[in-house]
Design a protein around this motif. Structure first.
Motif, short mmCIF file in Angstrom:
data_model
loop_
_atom_site.label_atom_id
_atom_site.label_comp_id
_atom_site.label_asym_id
_atom_site.label_seq_id
_atom_site.Cartn_x
_atom_site.Cartn_y
_atom_site.Cartn_z
N UNK A 34 0.80 -1.23 0.00
CA UNK A 34 0.00 0.00 0.00
C UNK A 34 0.83 1.27 0.00
N UNK A 35 1.96 1.28 0.69
CA UNK A 35 2.76 2.50 0.77
C UNK A 35 3.31 2.90 -0.60
N UNK A 36 3.39 1.95 -1.52
CA UNK A 36 3.91 2.26 -2.86
C UNK A 36 2.79 2.46 -3.87
N UNK A 37 1.80 1.57 -3.88
CA UNK A 37 0.79 1.62 -4.95
C UNK A 37 -0.54 2.23 -4.51
N UNK A 38 -0.75 2.45 -3.21
CA UNK A 38 -1.96 3.11 -2.75
C UNK A 38 -3.13 2.19 -2.46
N UNK A 39 -4.22 2.80 -1.99
CA UNK A 39 -5.39 2.04 -1.54
C UNK A 39 -6.32 1.63 -2.68
N UNK A 40 -6.15 2.25 -3.86
CA UNK A 40 -7.07 1.99 -4.98
C UNK A 40 -6.45 1.10 -6.05
N UNK A 41 -5.36 0.43 -5.72
CA UNK A 41 -4.68 -0.44 -6.67
C UNK A 41 -5.36 -1.80 -6.74
N UNK A 42 -5.24 -2.46 -7.90
CA UNK A 42 -5.75 -3.83 -8.01
C UNK A 42 -5.02 -4.75 -7.03
N UNK A 43 -3.83 -4.35 -6.58
CA UNK A 43 -3.12 -5.15 -5.59
C UNK A 43 -3.82 -5.14 -4.23
N UNK A 44 -4.41 -4.00 -3.88
CA UNK A 44 -4.89 -3.81 -2.51
C UNK A 44 -6.41 -3.81 -2.38
N UNK A 45 -7.13 -3.93 -3.49
CA UNK A 45 -8.59 -3.97 -3.45
C UNK A 45 -9.11 -5.40 -3.39
N UNK A 46 -10.35 -5.55 -2.97
CA UNK A 46 -10.98 -6.86 -2.88
C UNK A 46 -12.36 -6.85 -3.54
N UNK A 47 -12.87 -8.03 -3.80
CA UNK A 47 -14.26 -8.20 -4.23
C UNK A 47 -14.64 -7.41 -5.46
N UNK A 48 -15.81 -6.75 -5.38
CA UNK A 48 -16.36 -6.02 -6.53
C UNK A 48 -15.46 -4.86 -6.94
N UNK A 49 -14.83 -4.18 -5.96
CA UNK A 49 -13.94 -3.06 -6.28
C UNK A 49 -12.74 -3.55 -7.09
N UNK A 50 -12.20 -4.68 -6.69
CA UNK A 50 -11.06 -5.26 -7.43
C UNK A 50 -11.47 -5.63 -8.84
N UNK A 51 -12.65 -6.26 -8.96
CA UNK A 51 -13.13 -6.68 -10.28
C UNK A 51 -13.34 -5.48 -11.20
N UNK A 52 -13.90 -4.37 -10.65
CA UNK A 52 -14.12 -3.17 -11.44
C UNK A 52 -12.80 -2.61 -11.96
N UNK A 53 -11.80 -2.47 -11.07
CA UNK A 53 -10.53 -1.91 -11.49
C UNK A 53 -9.84 -2.80 -12.51
N UNK A 54 -9.95 -4.08 -12.31
CA UNK A 54 -9.31 -5.02 -13.23
C UNK A 54 -9.94 -4.91 -14.62
N UNK A 55 -11.26 -4.79 -14.68
CA UNK A 55 -11.94 -4.67 -15.98
C UNK A 55 -11.57 -3.36 -16.68
N UNK A 56 -11.37 -2.29 -15.90
CA UNK A 56 -10.97 -1.02 -16.50
C UNK A 56 -9.54 -1.06 -17.01
#
Length: 461
Positions: free
Chosen positions: A79-101
Motif C-alpha cells: 500500500x505505501x507504494x501503490x496506494x489504496x485503490x490499486x488492483x493489488x490492494x482492493x478486494x471483491x467487486x472493487x477489485x473486479x471493477x478496477x481489473x476490468x478497467x
C-alpha cells in the motif's frame, strides 16, 4: 485445527530469515516438510500455509470450492507504494471493477502500438555503451523498462516533467528494493521518523514528489487530452465502468504506480537474467542468433513474438529464478477447506510458492540447470509454470511484459556483440518484494554486429 508442519523457531527468527533470504528459507522448509508447510512471521497474525504442489495450487487458484477469497487487505505491504485503490490492494467487486478497467490496453491490436516504442528505446539505450567499457547490464535493462513505461504507459516522451518524473520514479523504485525498506514494510511500527535515521520519511517524501508530478499530468490531460490517445494513461482516462463512471484521479495515480511497480523492476530483472544465461551458455546464444538471423528484412513484431526458441529462452528465464516468488495470498472463508490432506479452518491464509513449484524435480528434471529445450519438448500446465501468478489476480500486464522482453532481447542480440566480464555463478536474492541477482552482472560490448536483416527499423526516440 491441525496445520501442516513447519519450522519451530520463533516468528521473529522466521521473519528475519524471510526478509534476508526467502529462497533459501523456502527450500529449507520444503526439504524438511514437503510441498505444503506452515510458516509464522508474526505472533499477532495468522500463520501462513505455503503450497508448491500443482494440484493444490489449481484448487487454490481456480477457487472451485468457493471457500477461498483473495482479500486485498492481505496485500497491505504494497500500500505505501501503490496506494489504496490499486488492483493489488482492493478486494471483491472493487477489485473486479478496477481489473476490468485496466485490461483493455493490454490486449489485441493495442499491443502493436507499443512494439516500436520498445525497439526504439532499447536501441537508444544499448547504443550508449562504448566498445570495451564494462557496464552493469541490469542498469541498462532498468533504463530500458523505465523509459518504455514513461512512453507507453504515461505517454511522456520528453520535457521537464518527463525528466523529473523519470528521475523520481527511478529513485523511488531503486530505494524500494533495499532490504531495509522491506523490513519497514513488514514492521509497520517502524514506519516513522527516528531523527537522524529517517529512511521512511525520505521514502515518503520521494513518493510525494512523484505523486505531485503524476497528478499534474492527470489534470492537464483532463483539460487537454492527447490527440493520439494510444498511451495507457489516455486509455485508462477514457475507460468507463458498467455504470459509465471513469476512474478518479486517485484511482488513476494508484493504477499507474501499480503498473510501474509491477512492470519496471520485474521486466528489467528478467531481461538481465536472460542476458546472463544467453552469454554464459554459448550453445543458447548460438541457437538464438541463428533463429533471429533467419528472419527476413524488417519482420513484423508478431513474428518475433512467436519465435519458438526465443520464447523458450524467455520461459526458462522466468522459470529458473522467477522474479515474483509467490502468488497473491488467499484466505479460507466460511467453511473449512480440504487441501493436501489437511482440513484448514476459516481464517487460514494460503500462499502459492512460485519459486518452489518451478524448482520441483518431478516437473523440471535438473531444475538448477538452464535448459530452454524444456519448453520445446512439452507443455506445462498453468499450475506447474506460473511466473505471472494465476487465477483472478494473474498479472494483467503479462502480454506486455512478454512482448517487451522478446523485442528488447532481439534488438540487443542483433545489434551488439557482447560478453560477460565474469562468467562466475550468479544466484538469486531478495530485491525489495521481488528477487534479483546477488551481484552485478557486468558485460562489455566487443563490437557492433553486422546483420543483413535488421530486427526492426528504428526511429528517433
Amino acid at each position: 485445527m491441525k496445520l501442516p508442519n513447519g519450522p519451530q523457531i520463533s516468528p521473529l527468527a522466521q521473519m528475519v530469515r524471510w526478509i534476508a533470504n526467502p529462497m533459501s528459507f523456502m527450500e529449507t522448509c520444503a526439504k524438511s516438510y514437503g510441498d505444503i508447510f506452515t510458516i509464522r512471521l508474526d505472533k499477532n497474525l495468522p500463520p501462513l500455509v505455503m503450497v508448491s504442489n500443482p494440484q493444490a495450487l489449481q484448487q487454490i487458484l481456480t477457487n472451485d470450492t468457493k471457500a477461498l477469497e483473495a482479500p486485498g487487505d492481505l496485500n497491505q505491504v504494497f500500500e505505501s507504494l501503490v496506494g489504496k485503490h490499486s488492483v493489488f490492494t482492493l478486494s471483491g467487486a472493487e477489485h473486479q471493477r478496477q481489473r476490468q478497467l485496466l485490461m483493455p490496453p493490454f490486449h489485441g491490436e493495442r499491443m502493436r502500438n507499443y512494439s516500436q516504442v520498445i525497439t526504439d528505446v532499447t536501441q537508444k539505450v544499448i547504443s550508449q555503451y562504448q566498445i570495451g567499457k564494462p557496464f552493469n547490464i541490469r542498469s541498462a535493462t532498468q533504463a530500458i523498462t523505465l523509459r518504455v513505461i514513461m512512453q507507453a504507459v504515461f505517454g511522456l516522451h520528453e520535457g521537464t516533467r518527463a525528466e523529473k518524473l523519470q528521475q523520481f520514479l527511478g529513485e523511488l523504485l531503486e530505494k524500494a528494493s533495499s532490504r531495509l525498506l522491506v523490513a519497514l514494510l513488514y514492521f509497520p511500527t517502524l514506519q516513522r521518523d527516528f531523527g537522524p535515521i529517517n529512511f521512511w520519511g525520505k521514502h515518503i517524501r520521494r513518493q510525494q514528489e512523484a505523486d505531485q508530478l503524476i497528478y499534474e499530468e492527470i489534470r492537464e490531460r483532463r483539460e487537454q487530452p492527447h490527440s493520439s490517445g494510444t498511451d495507457i494513461l489516455s486509455l485508462l482516462m477514457a475507460a468507463r465502468d458498467e455504470v459509465g463512471q471513469p476512474m478518479t484521479d486517485e484511482e488513476l495515480r494508484d493504477e499507474l504506480m501499480t503498473l510501474l511497480a509491477a512492470g519496471h523492476e520485474t521486466t528489467a530483472t528478467a531481461l538481465a537474467w536472460a542476458l546472463y544465461w544467453i552469454y554464459k551458455l554459448p550453445s543458447v546464444r548460438q541457437k538464438l542468433l541463428q533463429e533471429l538471423d533467419s528472419l527476413g528484412d524488417d519482420p513484423d513484431p508478431s513474428i518475433i513474438f512467436k519465435l519458438p526458441y526465443l520464447n523458450a529462452v524467455c520461459s526458462e528465464t522466468l522459470r529458473i529464478y522467477p522474479v515474483g516468488m509467490l502468488t497473491f495470498p488467499r484466505k479460507v472463508v466460511r467453511t473449512p477447506l480440504s487441501l493436501g490432506g489437511y482440513e484448514l479452518e476459516p481464517g487460514t491464509v494460503l500462499l502459492g510458492s512460485i519459486y518452489l513449484t518451478h524448482q520441483r524435480e518431478d516437473i523440471y528434471p535438473e531444475p538448477k540447470q538452464f535448459k530452454p529445450e524444456r519448453f520445446l519438448e512439452r507443455q506445462f500446465s498453468a499450475y506447474e509454470y506460473l511466473p505471472f501468478g494465476g487465477g483472478a489476480r494473474r498479472c494483467i500486464g503479462l502480454a506486455f511484459a512478454q512482448l517487451e522482453m522478446k523485442l528488447a532481447l532481439a534488438q540487443i542480440l542483433s545489434s551488439k556483440e557482447l560478453e560477460l566480464v565474469n562468467k562466475g555463478e550468479v544466484r538469486p536474492k531478495r530485491r525489495g518484494l521481488v528477487t534479483g541477482p546477488d551481484r552485478p552482472i557486468e558485460m562489455v560490448v566487443t563490437s557492433q554486429r553486422q546483420v543483413k536483416s535488421p530486427i526492426l527499423q528504428t526511429t528517433t526516440v
